[in-house]
Design an enzyme around this catalytic site. Sequence first.
Site, PDB file in Angstrom:
ATOM      1  N   ARG A 126       0.836  -1.215   0.000  1.00  0.00           N
ATOM      2  CA  ARG A 126       0.000   0.000   0.000  1.00  0.00           C
ATOM      3  C   ARG A 126       0.870   1.263   0.000  1.00  0.00           C
ATOM      4  NH1 ARG A 126      -4.663  -0.843   4.332  1.00  0.00           N
ATOM      5  NH2 ARG A 126      -5.365   1.101   3.376  1.00  0.00           N
ATOM      6  N   ASP A 318     -15.166   3.322   3.517  1.00  0.00           N
ATOM      7  CA  ASP A 318     -15.031   1.960   4.062  1.00  0.00           C
ATOM      8  C   ASP A 318     -16.325   1.161   3.936  1.00  0.00           C
ATOM      9  OD1 ASP A 318     -12.420   2.468   4.700  1.00  0.00           O
ATOM     10  OD2 ASP A 318     -12.777   2.775   6.841  1.00  0.00           O
TER      11      ASP A 318
HETATM   12  C1  S3P Z   1      -8.849   5.614   8.541  1.00  0.00           C
HETATM   13  C2  S3P Z   1      -8.903   6.391   7.411  1.00  0.00           C
HETATM   14  C3  S3P Z   1      -9.338   5.871   6.096  1.00  0.00           C
HETATM   15  C4  S3P Z   1     -10.092   4.562   6.252  1.00  0.00           C
HETATM   16  C5  S3P Z   1      -9.387   3.598   7.156  1.00  0.00           C
HETATM   17  C6  S3P Z   1      -9.248   4.205   8.551  1.00  0.00           C
HETATM   18  C7  S3P Z   1      -8.386   6.244   9.799  1.00  0.00           C
HETATM   19  O1  S3P Z   1      -8.205   5.621   5.285  1.00  0.00           O
HETATM   20  O2  S3P Z   1     -10.304   3.978   4.979  1.00  0.00           O
HETATM   21  O3  S3P Z   1     -10.105   2.389   7.249  1.00  0.00           O
HETATM   22  O4  S3P Z   1      -8.580   5.646  10.880  1.00  0.00           O
HETATM   23  O5  S3P Z   1      -7.820   7.341   9.742  1.00  0.00           O
HETATM   24  P1  S3P Z   1      -7.508   6.769   4.389  1.00  0.00           P
HETATM   25  O6  S3P Z   1      -6.908   7.766   5.303  1.00  0.00           O
HETATM   26  O7  S3P Z   1      -6.477   6.044   3.566  1.00  0.00           O
HETATM   27  O8  S3P Z   1      -8.614   7.345   3.552  1.00  0.00           O
END
Ligand code: S3P
Length: 431
Positions: A126, A318
């Site tokens: 990732r 999500d």
């Molecule tokens: C999260 C942010 C989101 C989300 C992840 C949890 C967080 O990701 O998809 O499951 O806890 O800050 P991204 O920051 O990559 O959008």
Amino acid sequence: MTALPNEVTFGGVCPLVGSLRVPGDKSLSHRAVMFAAVARGRSTIDGLATGEDVAATMAAFAQLGVRVKARPGGVSVTGAGFDGLRESDDVIDCGNSGTTIRLLSGLLCGRTFVSVLTGDKSLRSRPMARVAEPLRRMGAHIDGRDDGRLAPLTVRGGSLHGIEFDSPVASAQVKSAVLFAGLQASGTTVVVEPMRSRDHTERILGALGVPIVVDGNTVQIQRGEWDAFDVCVPADPSSAAFFVVGAAITPGSDLELIDVALNPTRIGFVDVLQRMGADIEVAETETRLGEPVGTIRVRHAPLRGTRIAGSEIPAVIDEIPALAIAAAFAEGVTEIRDAQELVVKESNRIGTIHQELTQLGVGCEPLDDGLVIRGGNPQPSALKSHGDHRIAMAGAIAANALDGESSVRGWRAVGSSYPEFHDHLAAVTRR
Ligand code: S3P
């Protein structure tokens, strides 16, 4: 906890009835542990998320010299400010958790020691440049595979200075990493997002009395410290979403999800489902850690297709696996656009949703930035998780609503966020 099976089977239409409290919110649990680990004194945190992701965050702080102790109902975390952290004598394994590795990068890059952060195969594929790049601009030394684009990452911290960062993505992980660095930096740190992402970090900082200025999509912070706190983490709306969709698509359902975090940046799925015709009521009952908390009640109702796009995407990102199942059971076409971020989640969710909906016999076209789903007539099938917890749970709620035998393989993936999911589904579908 007993080991999770690799496959679960479902045998026919089971309405979801009664009341359920899903485990604590994962995003809030990570942050509660992190903020407690660098607070002054002993915090207590109850109702934490039960999966491996938050366990990885707690283990990371134990490695960094923080006292993390189990106690009835939760944990205690004893911090001594950012200066209380110590160099780990081993690599820190963040498992499957993007929040752990990205927020820790920001938190550790103000420390004068070296940290090596890695994770499982999915996490190691990732993108990490999105955090490495702004943190380097603040003065941190971050390296990793492919020039810091991929984990394992090495973070050698030092003195940081504030920056004004125009984030190219609406990502709470990126924003929070830069804010954690900003809390240790000289001067002012500003993060500007193209669209509003989840705002838990900002709300917690406000609740802890740390000065923070939020103006639209811009957040501004300076060096800060805070005292220990006590909190009970509200239930996870992203976990609740699977039950909400499950009840919406399964005839005879009437289900109440209690004590759920109702932060507007997280419950966009409720608006989408209501637009699709779902029968859902939301009632706010209290505020905890700066977050609204309450109840979601859902009854079965016929659904119709919709369009999900633009600034709505960050608030449902999500939940798209669950919403894709709602779309599969709805009459008509659902179009999901502007959701390129799906490609870099725990699996490539454009690809994995497409594969699983096709397996269900549902017309589905993958796009560069989303999916087109032609709903109506899903069939019982053998489904797969692709190693992704949310794809596994999406498969399960579809299977539970279908007349005939279905299965979900690779079920162990649910361990990262919701190991008890199958037991909880069984509890609300017992006839
Ligand atoms: C999260 C942010 C989101 C989300 C992840 C949890 C967080 O990701 O998809 O499951 O806890 O800050 P991204 O920051 O990559 O959008």
